[in-house]
Scaffold this active site. Structure first.
Site, PDB file in Angstrom:
ATOM      1  N   HIS A 114      46.756  53.189  24.741  1.00  0.00           N
ATOM      2  CA  HIS A 114      48.088  52.949  24.174  1.00  0.00           C
ATOM      3  C   HIS A 114      48.929  54.223  24.092  1.00  0.00           C
ATOM      4  O   HIS A 114      50.147  54.156  23.957  1.00  0.00           O
ATOM      5  CB  HIS A 114      47.990  52.262  22.804  1.00  0.00           C
ATOM      6  CG  HIS A 114      47.572  53.148  21.672  1.00  0.00           C
ATOM      7  ND1 HIS A 114      46.291  53.182  21.186  1.00  0.00           N
ATOM      8  CD2 HIS A 114      48.276  54.016  20.903  1.00  0.00           C
ATOM      9  CE1 HIS A 114      46.220  54.026  20.170  1.00  0.00           C
ATOM     10  NE2 HIS A 114      47.419  54.549  19.980  1.00  0.00           N
ATOM     11  N   ASP A 145      41.042  50.101  25.043  1.00  0.00           N
ATOM     12  CA  ASP A 145      42.060  51.052  24.592  1.00  0.00           C
ATOM     13  C   ASP A 145      41.669  52.491  24.927  1.00  0.00           C
ATOM     14  O   ASP A 145      41.855  53.404  24.115  1.00  0.00           O
ATOM     15  CB  ASP A 145      42.340  50.917  23.101  1.00  0.00           C
ATOM     16  CG  ASP A 145      43.633  51.630  22.681  1.00  0.00           C
ATOM     17  OD1 ASP A 145      44.491  51.850  23.561  1.00  0.00           O
ATOM     18  OD2 ASP A 145      43.763  51.980  21.495  1.00  0.00           O
ATOM     19  N   SER A 227      46.000  59.540  17.592  1.00  0.00           N
ATOM     20  CA  SER A 227      45.388  58.605  18.539  1.00  0.00           C
ATOM     21  C   SER A 227      44.837  59.325  19.763  1.00  0.00           C
ATOM     22  O   SER A 227      45.538  60.099  20.410  1.00  0.00           O
ATOM     23  CB  SER A 227      46.415  57.571  19.004  1.00  0.00           C
ATOM     24  OG  SER A 227      46.751  56.692  17.970  1.00  0.00           O
TER      25      SER A 227
END
Length: 277
Positions: A114, A145, A227
């Site tokens: 992402h 992901d 992230s």
């Protein structure tokens, strides 16, 4: 095993109904670039906190006897940070950013899908020593992901050291490293709060699918921009890829750490990374 599934954020703001708690939200966003005004405000806040709070929680002139009260108090996090920081990068994608971990000396990097999904191929990585170079997306796996990047024209990098995530225990001391809101090389510490936490992150667009995985839950502070970064044990070994946080719903649409973060276990991440490389 507890399943946590949270609805996607609405694209418009609505007036909350009285006496009804807002629905929680689950975030996996890249961070926007930090503005100077925001940074200055944050620095002022940090200074205020330092003035108000005594480092050891005691008043001046009071004698105290140190005791070991948790497994974290015996860890020298300065050593851990010095080991891991050279293996963590900032991933820049247009006006957003995330983090990544170095897989190989010649520039293979693992991050979240992402983080780069909307990059349009415009990706750069910034190393801990300040160098910033272009990177290409080698391969992605939206279902897990995860994504692998290749940094251009680099050599002699320090790959991350892997741990066996099956050996992680609830209560283990951990450190998260990444670039929350563009503050590269930020480290935070905490513990493993839970294991095998099944979390489902909603798709961020109508074309994207939800992502589900069995996560390591931690109370180490994780924010947008973390992230793809590292969650490591006290020895500086990777136990997970930081990927999402839980945040209560807010009318502002902003998300921040409330001490509930999630990481993709290292065993799963390594298996996918090997396939993508």
């Amino acid at each position: 095993m507890t399943e946590q599934s949270f609805p996607a954020m609405s694209g418009s703001l609505v007036e909350p109904q009285p006496a009804v708690a807002p629905a929680p939200k689950f975030w996996r966003r890249t961070a926007p670039m930090l503005t100077a005004a925001t940074l200055i405000a944050g620095l002022f806040g940090g200074v205020t906190g330092a003035v108000i709070a005594s480092p050891d929680g005691t008043s001046s002139g009071t004698s105290v006897t140190a005791q070991t009260v948790s497994n974290q108090s015996t860890v020298d996090w300065t050593i851990t940070a010095s080991k891991v920081l050279p293996s963590v990068v900032q991933v820049n994608v247009g006006n957003g950013l995330g983090s990544g971990v170095i897989l190989s000396a010649d520039g293979k990097i693992l991050t979240n899908n992402h983080v780069v999904a909307s990059s349009g191929g415009q990706v750069t990585v910034k190393f801990n020593d300040g160098r910033e170079v272009p990177a290409t997306v080698v391969s992605t796996d939206p279902t897990s992901d995860l994504a692998v990047l290749q940094a251009s024209g680099v050599s002699g990098l320090t790959p991350i050291k892997w741990a066996n995530s099956d050996q992680v225990k609830i209560g283990d001391a951990v450190m998260a490293i990444g670039s929350p809101s563009g503050l590269q090389g930020t480290v935070t510490t905490g513990i493993v709060s839970a294991l095998d936490r099944k979390v489902t992150v909603p798709g961020e667009t109508r074309r994207s699918q939800p992502v589900s995985y069995q996560a390591i839950q931690t109370d180490a502070s994780i924010n947008p921009g973390n992230s793809g970064g590292a969650l490591v044990n006290a020895a500086g070994e990777l136990i997970g890829i930081n990927s999402a946080i839980y945040s209560p719903a807010s009318s502002s649409g902003e998300a921040g750490s409330v001490g509930i973060g999630f990481a993709i276990p290292s065993n799963q991440a390594k298996q996918i990374a090997d396939q993508l490389s």
